[in-house]
Each structure stands twice: as C-alpha cells, then as structure tokens.
Design an enzyme around this catalytic site. Structure first.
Site, PDB file in Angstrom:
ATOM      1  N   CYS A 159       0.829  -1.217   0.000  1.00  0.00           N
ATOM      2  CA  CYS A 159       0.000   0.000   0.000  1.00  0.00           C
ATOM      3  C   CYS A 159       0.858   1.261   0.000  1.00  0.00           C
ATOM      4  O   CYS A 159       0.401   2.315  -0.426  1.00  0.00           O
ATOM      5  CB  CYS A 159      -0.906   0.032   1.230  1.00  0.00           C
ATOM      6  N   SER A 214     -11.842  -5.496  10.639  1.00  0.00           N
ATOM      7  CA  SER A 214     -11.210  -5.063   9.403  1.00  0.00           C
ATOM      8  C   SER A 214     -12.284  -4.786   8.359  1.00  0.00           C
ATOM      9  O   SER A 214     -13.336  -5.431   8.343  1.00  0.00           O
ATOM     10  CB  SER A 214     -10.288  -6.165   8.903  1.00  0.00           C
TER      11      SER A 214
HETATM   12 FE1  FES Z   1      -3.015  -1.535   3.444  1.00  0.00          FE
HETATM   13 FE2  FES Z   1      -4.986  -3.379   3.318  1.00  0.00          FE
HETATM   14  S1  FES Z   1      -4.973  -1.355   2.555  1.00  0.00           S
HETATM   15  S2  FES Z   1      -3.087  -3.504   4.371  1.00  0.00           S
END
Ligand code: FES
Length: 591
Positions: free
Chosen positions: A68, A505
């Site tokens: 990311c 999450s």
């Molecule tokens: Fe970075 Fe999932 S968006 S770990």
C-alpha cells in the site's frame, strides 16, 4: 487554536490572495537570515523564488515493506517535479504508518489506529513549523487517509490528497481463480478446519493444503497498491474523493496505472487553484461533504471503520456528525455495489467501467449525492464528473437503482442495554437481519483465535462470540480483527455472530458488530456479560441487547473491577491515556 498558527497576511499588493502568506514571514526582506540560509541550502534557487513562490509541503506516507505504501515516495517525487515546474517550491517529507494486513492478528495491530493520530500530528507539525503555504498528502493504507485529512483540518491551509491507489488483481493457478488478500485470510479458516481444496472441476486436485496456501501467499498481492476490495483504504479514498478533497478518479485509479502518474502532475495545477482561490480545508470539510462521504460508503458497501474515521475527521474539523447521521443516511441509501468483501468484484474492476466518478455521476443524477459541493479543482463535484463516461449499460458491478442488493445501507448503528452509547454493525442482508445466540466471552482476540485454531468453535447451536477489552483504551489501540471473522467464513461456520468493543477489518463480513461503547475497560455492559447469556442483534429495530435484568447487571458491576493497565510506558500508554471513546472517533485531542 488556529489563531496560534494563522498568518496575519491576507492579500498581496495587487489585491489578490497572497500565495505565500505563511512562508513570507520567513522569507521577506532579511527578517530571518538564518532561516533563509537554511532554505537556500535545501534548494531554493534564487531570491525571487525565496520571496514570492508559495512553499508546498508534499507528505508521502512512505515506507518499504507494505504494498500500500512502498511506491508513495516515487509518487511524491512526481508531484514535486510538477509543483516545481509551476513556479512553486516543493518540500517532500514523510510520515510513518503501519500495514494493517501485516500487523493484523498479532500484537502489532495495537499500534495501527494510533498511527492515524501520528500521521495527523506529523502533517500538522511539519506544515505549521516549516511555514508551508499549502499541503499535498499521499497516503495508501487504511489509517493513512483519515490521518492526512485530520492533519489538513488542523493546519487549514490549501490542501489536497492523492490516494496511492488500489492493487491489481492476483491469480492463483492452483485454485484457478482471481485471489486477493482476503482469499488468503479466509484460507486460514479452511486450513485450520482442513477443508482447503483445489476446485473439483476436472483439473488437478492433487495439491496439499500447504501447497495451496503457499500458492495463495505468493500470488494474492501482485505489486504496489492498497487492498483491492471495498475494504477500509478504498472506502476512505472513495469517500474523501466524494467530499471534494482529491482529484476526480483518485480513489479508483490503480497504483500501477499511468493515470496515477498523470494525477500527480494534475495535483500541482489543483493546488495552485486552491492557493489562488483560497480553497482551504474548512471550506471543503462541511456537513454537506460528510453527508456525501456517508452516501458513497453506503452505496458501495464500505467498511465499518469508516464510521470511526468520519467521526474523527468531523470532530477535528469542528463539524457536527453523530452516529445518528450514519443511521439516517443508511436508511435512505441503497446498497448497490457487488464489491468484495461481501461481493465478487474489486476496485480494479470498477476502474475498468469508469471508476468512482461514474458512480458519483449516477448518484448525483439520482439526487442521492450532492453535486454542488466545492472541490480542490475549483469546480463543484458535479462539474468535475459531468464529462466523465456514464457506467456502461451492460456492466454488472453497480446494481441498478431500481434493483439494489439491499434497499438501504449495510451499516447499522445499534443501541441497547449491551451498548448504551452505540455499536456499529455491518449487515448486508445476506446473513439475515436478526441473530440471537448464547454468549461465549473471550477476554482478548488472541483467545478466540486460539479456540479457532483448535477447531474449538462448534457448528450447530447459535453462538455470539464476544471479544472484549479490545477498545481504544482497553486494547489499547482498538485493534482491528480479521483473523477470526475470516477463519469463521473459511470454516463455513454459519451459526456465529461476532461482537467486540474493538474493530473489524474492512475486509470482514458475516454477522459482525464492533465499536461497542462504552468499552469493557471502562466498565461498559460488554464487560458484564457472561457465557450463556442470550444476546440478540436486531438490524430492524437497530438494537443489541442481552437478556439480563438491570438489577443483575448492576449486581455484576459491583463485583467488576477495572483491569490492570498492561502498557504503562511508550506510545500506546500515551494513546490509552488520551483517547476518546469510539462514538467520538477515538481521537487524542478532544479534551
Ligand atoms: Fe493496506 Fe490493506 S490497505 S493492508
């Protein structure tokens, strides 16, 4: 507070806005020869530039070791080139961050949410201390985006955000299908319950579960970019673009696309417009723009983490936003997107059919999204997308408004004797609207993960698995849980609801309730529930309750004592001491 860092300069000699109204305090005449000597040494080319060019800070949330974020320094360099070529002074700097996927399910996860505050602190600190006139931030992973916006809200100088972009799709040859990070997490449950198999479609079925999981790990993440579904990073980027704080298309342009590089160049033009037209964050962070953020999150099935982050951004910007606003918007906005985690497609697929601006265009035309809000281009949101292609008539990712996946949003705000100050549920309808089951309590997430590893959560009777002491103070750090929900999905346990005072999450799905408030560490009812109590979650009445009388809860409360703080020094101790509750965004500067 802003008076403390506000410039006394307003207009230049020609009556137009002064583009360098903060840096001029350092650079005019010879007021601060030491500062000017330092700036010449750092790269200011000449006296003319020193005294007239606006200073633009470019903050990449860069570090290696996470897809990311690993490319964000390079994006920053591209932005710097463009800013410099347009006669401004560009100063690159960096903030820290952590990877949500890498830290998830281990003790590192406690550090994740507090990085949002550290990013905001960093952006505020460098902008104000270095007298920058404008600010471009380049975030990538989950906490990065709200952290950057909170930093902008605090310094309130012309700003925009460039999202690092979504990852490309992976492909597993052994499973013979596209895969992504969530395929990996869900494989953990199938691996533990020994049901991880190749598809029985006439091809090779000889591989062991270890060979399959190895193949998944090698191919789920094929390069730079944030997790590909409508998980937290893509949710936040989409919302922020719909608030007018990034360029059109920023949230759906993949990290590896040449269009992402072009966006970096365009950002230089936009930041100049923001300087010239005095488009500051307080003009963009309004109740109307937050409403847009909520609409997009509901329509696209975004992460429950968005609730926490929008509350934090609003608190920071001084905008009145409450949990009730989420329920109000959820009640009226249809859930349209067949995007992971609950659906089939990824952000890279949405990009192929027009991306987020095409969805905005659809929702503006339907009167669901406010197209009149101002944006960093100097135009309204509607003007930004008017020449964008409409969604193709044969596309299947965004459902027709007349036949949505669900006629209202998937995020539900629940209240009741289990969570008097609120809780956040993600209910797509696929899992039903009501769940009742016997409580089984775990004092930390790790205990539940161990039970799942042992195959100790049975099929059959309905169970509400409660993970507590994982809130902002109790975690500390309100760690994000994915391992358990993914493992439950992977193991095919359909008799389970998950409830926590921590977070889930954005990649989680199933019957899940998080952000239970007050949290266990401060004596919320979640601390008083016992194994065997019956807990009921009802998305139609927006309630979460436990079948225990007020008198009995009171009796249990008298016997309860707060847990000993296990973290007493360092960054997490500071966080736990300062943090507000989840229903106020879990921020650290609300006193
Ligand atoms: Fe970075 Fe999932 S968006 S770990």
């Amino acid at each position: 507070y802003l008076d403390f860092v506000r410039s006394s300069e307003t207009t230049g000699v020609d009556g137009k806005p002064m583009l360098n109204k903060y840096s001029t305090h350092l650079t005019r005449e010879h007021d601060f020869p030491g500062a000017q000597a330092m700036l010449f040494a750092a790269g200011v080319p000449d006296r003319q530039a020193m005294q007239t060019a606006p200073h633009v800070g470019i903050a990449s949330v860069w570090w290696e070791g996470n897809p990311c974020n690993m490319h964000l320094l390079d994006l920053g360099k591209e932005v710097k080139k463009a800013v410099t070529s347009r006669g401004m002074l560009a100063w690159q700097y960096n903030t820290v961050g952590v990877s949500d996927a890498i830290t998830m399910g281990n003790q590192g996860m406690r550090f994740s949410l507090q990085t949002r505050e550290i990013i905001a602190d960093s952006v505020e600190t460098v902008t104000c201390a270095q007298a920058h006139d404008a600010n471009i931030t380049i975030p990538g992973c989950d906490k990065n985006m709200p952290g950057c916006i909170m930093g902008m809200a605090r310094h309130n100088r012309p700003s925009l955000m460039i999202y690092g972009g979504t990852i490309d799709k992976g492909y597993s040859k052994l499973l013979r299908k596209p895969v992504n990070i969530v395929t990996c997490y869900e494989a953990f449950g199938a691996y533990s319950y020994d049901t991880l198999r190749q598809p029985d479609d006439g091809g090779d079925t000889s591989k062991t579960k270890d060979e399959i999981i190895d193949d998944l790990e090698r191919h789920a993440c094929p390069g730079a970019g944030a997790c590909g579904g409508m998980y937290t990073a893509n949710t936040m980027a989409t919302a922020i673009e719909s608030m007018g704080l990034s360029l059109p298309g920023s949230s759906s342009t993949p990290a590896n696309s040449p269009a992402k590089m072009r966006e970096c160049a365009k950002a230089a033009d936009a930041i100049k417009v923001c300087l010239e037209q005095e488009i500051t964050p307080d003009k963009l962070l309004t109740k109307e723009s937050f409403e847009n953020a909520l609409v997009m999150t509901m329509a696209l099935g975004g992460s429950t983490n968005a609730v926490l982050h929008f509350l934090a951004m609003a608190v920071t910007a001084g905008v009145e936003l409450t949990l009730d606003d989420f329920q109000r918007v959820s009640n009226k906005i249809p859930f349209l997107a067949d995007l992971a985690p609950s659906g089939k497609y990824l952000m890279a697929d949405l990009y192929e059919i027009g991306g987020v601006p095409s969805v905005q265009k659809l929702l503006i035309a339907a009167g669901l999204l406010n197209g009149s809000i101002p944006t960093v281009t100097g135009k309204t949101l509607a003007e930004n997308v008017e020449n964008w292609p409409s969604l193709p008539s044969d596309q299947v990712i965004i459902k027709d408004l007349k036949s949505p996946i669900k006629s209202s949003g998937h995020i539900q705000i629940l209240k009741g004797n289990f969570a008097p100050a609120g809780a956040v549920a993600k209910i797509t309808g696929k899992e039903g609207l009501r769940f009742s089951g016997k409580a089984r309590c775990f004092e930390k997430e790790v205990q539940l993960n161990e039970a799942l590893n042992r195959g100790d959560i049975p099929h059959g009777e309905n169970l509400v698995l409660i993970v507590r002491y994982e809130g902002p103070k109790g975690g500390p750090g309100m760690p994000e849980q994915l391992k358990a929900s993914a493992a439950i999905m992977g193991a095919g346990l359909k008799n389970i609801a998950l409830v926590t005072d921590g977070r889930y999450s954005g990649a989680s799905h199933g019957f899940i309730v998080g952000h239970v408030c007050p949290e266990a560490a401060v004596g919320g009812p979640i601390a008083l529930v016992q194994d065997g109590d019956v807990v009921t979650i009802d998305a139609e009445t927006n309630s979460i309750s436990v079948d225990v009388s007020d008198e009995e809860l009171e009796r249990r409360r008298k016997e309860w004592s707060p847990p000993r703080m296990v973290v007493t020094r360092g960054t997490l101790a500071k966080y736990a001491a300062l943090v507000s509750d989840a229903s106020h965004g879990a921020v650290t500067d609300l006193f």
